[in-house]
Write an enzyme that holds these catalytic residues in place. Structure first.
Site, short mmCIF file in Angstrom:
data_model
loop_
_atom_site.label_atom_id
_atom_site.label_comp_id
_atom_site.label_asym_id
_atom_site.label_seq_id
_atom_site.Cartn_x
_atom_site.Cartn_y
_atom_site.Cartn_z
CG HIS A 38 -15.11 -0.86 -5.50
ND1 HIS A 38 -16.09 -1.21 -4.60
CD2 HIS A 38 -14.09 -0.38 -4.76
CE1 HIS A 38 -15.68 -0.92 -3.38
NE2 HIS A 38 -14.48 -0.43 -3.44
NE ARG A 82 -11.29 -6.42 1.95
CZ ARG A 82 -11.58 -6.42 3.24
NH1 ARG A 82 -12.27 -7.42 3.76
NH2 ARG A 82 -11.16 -5.45 4.03
CG ASP A 99 1.83 4.40 -7.36
OD1 ASP A 99 0.78 3.82 -7.73
OD2 ASP A 99 2.14 5.55 -7.72
CG ASP A 153 -2.26 0.75 0.91
OD1 ASP A 153 -2.22 1.99 0.78
OD2 ASP A 153 -3.30 0.10 0.79
#
Ligand SMILES: C[S@@+](CC[C@H](N)C(=O)[O-])C[C@H]1O[C@@H](n2cnc3c(N)ncnc32)[C@H](O)[C@@H]1O
Length: 449
Positions: A340, A336, A320, A289
């Site tokens: 979206h 996860r 990144d 992350d």
């Protein structure tokens, strides 16, 4: 076929019996709304969940049917007060003050002394919430917790909250989620209409409202409270909403070999990896992350499973995901609730970086919720519901999901996608969608093309 009102009442009656029977079989009874929430295994029981969904679907449809349409619509004009008042109450620590006061609750004058907020303002906002079943007014101007309001509490005492305000939402996913809803989400939503009418003006409504070209994540990097609050809110998904089996069976962990590598791309502090590590401790995990989340991740793992970091089974890595993926040929690249967050163009860039790093046996697994129609549509899994309910069960099943879809649009111009849209996204970035494991959140399993 009976008339719709009678059919709705029958659903409520039959499913209430199902619910009561499930609780009585566990030597208990359906929890009262008047007592604070106590988690029980029945919260996750699929039959109980289904009965709840059907009761709520029927009850909300009954209200929409019998209420005056004028009164029904009037509520839409004031929806922001639900958000803003819950946010305010959390902000001034009313849930913790009432928790410390115990079941008798407190008079607004005492709440005023504890919060520094005028008693008459407190009385009005608490009355607003108690009217909507959040908190209860036990006698005039005396308020106490009920089942929903008890979940608004943070995990810290008032003293701890005052000592380290930036950490106040740590381990309090629901308070964190509702508070961010009343903050950057509410502010960004004021630019919703302007953005939809002219999407070329900025990346998302968030960028219009805050007049910034930055992505929300980069904007967070300079704001510890917001960043930590978002991290705490994300944990809600892992701990409270999804059963661990979704993730353990999603990666098909039993079929993996010891030391196989699982990369949790955009894994935040690693809540999904923690679930997997507990189930499959012999695999190797890399949680990637942005920098600030890696720092927060160290604290999280040192609390939850210090051995995982010490042994090197779990590594935290700043990465990144728009840049080349450093871990080549992993067994699993999993993401996860990442894709979206992004428009198609950016989503393809992320998946293409993973395709370039993947080996021929690597799998890509996306844990996402699939968008469905409100009307009957067997191809996207929206199957018929009992007459006369909406096929998607309305807000009972699709309420949170559709709110999330609007939040994604507001904050990053992201979107919830259908099965076909995910297959197409994969195809255009070198991945073939092979299987969808259904659930509250689905596992979409891809192989390299
Ligand atoms: C919606 S959260 C999902 C986190 C995690 N997968 C989970 O389900 O708990 C999105 C995550 O993407 C991370 N993120 C955003 N932009 C990123 C980037 N360019 N590279 C890596 N991570 C990024 C954020 O920091 C955040 O942790």
């Amino acid at each position: 076929m009976s008339d719709p009102l009678t059919a709705l009442l029958q659903i409520i009656s039959t499913q209430t019996t199902v619910l009561q029977t499930a609780y009585s079989k566990a030597d208990s009874s359906v929890p009262s709304i008047n007592t604070p929430f106590q988690p029980t295994p029945l919260e996750f029981d699929p039959r109980v969940t289904e009965a709840r969904h059907l009761i709520v679907a029927a009850a909300t449809q009954l209200i929409a049917t019998v209420q005056s349409p004028i009164e029904f619509l009037q509520a839409q004009a004031g929806g922001m007060f639900d958000t803003v008042i819950v946010g305010f109450i959390i902000d001034v620590n009313v849930p913790e003050i009432l928790r410390e006061a115990g079941p008798e609750g407190l008079h607004v004058d005492d709440l005023s002394t504890a919060t520094g907020v005028d008693a008459s303002y407190l009385a009005r906002v608490l009355r607003y919430l108690a009217t909507r079943h959040i908190f209860k007014e036990t006698s005039p101007n005396v308020f106490a917790h009920n089942r929903p309001s008890s979940l608004l509490t943070k995990a810290k005492s008032i003293k701890e909250i005052q000592k380290t305000p930036t950490a106040r939402f740590d381990n309090a996913p629901i308070a964190a989620y509702l508070h961010l809803g009343s903050d950057e989400l509410l502010t960004s939503s004021t630019a919703f209409s302007s953005f939809l009418k002219n999407p070329k003006q900025a990346a998302a409504p968030f960028n219009v409202a805050y007049n910034t070209p930055k992505k929300m994540w980069d904007w967070f990097e300079e704001d510890e409270l917001r960043s930590r609050r978002f991290t705490a809110a994300m944990k809600n998904s892992a701990d409270a909403m999804f059963r661990p089996e979704i993730f353990t069976s999603g990666i098909n962990g039993d079929a993996l070999n010891p030391d196989d590598v699982v990369v949790d791309v955009g894994g935040n502090i690693g809540p999904v990896t923690l679930t997997l590590y507990k189930a499959f401790p012999k695999l190797r995990y890399i949680v990637q992350d942005l920098g600030q989340q890696v720092v927060a991740g160290e604290k999280f793992w040192n609390e939850k499973a210090p051995q995982a970091l010490k042994s090197g089974r779990v590594q935290l890595q700043a990465h990144d995901f728009f840049t080349p993926q450093p871990i080549k040929d992993a067994a699993i690249y999993m993401l996860r609730l990442i894709i979206h967050d992004w428009c198609d163009e950016d989503a393809k860039k992320i998946l293409s970086q993973l395709r370039s790093a993947a080996g021929s046996q690597s799998k890509l697994i996306l844990f996402e919720m699939l968008a469905k129609h409100v009307s009957e549509n067997p191809t996207d899994g929206t199957l018929s519901a009992p007459y006369p309910l909406l096929p998607n069960l309305g807000v009972a099943k699709a309420g949170f999901f559709t709110t999330l879809d609007m939040s994604l649009l507001t904050m990053y111009n992201g979107k919830e996608r259908t099965y076909e849209e995910y297959a197409q996204l994969g195809k255009e970035s070198g991945w073939k969608l092979e299987e969808v494991k259904p659930g509250k959140i689905c596992a979409l399993v891809f192989s390299p093309i």
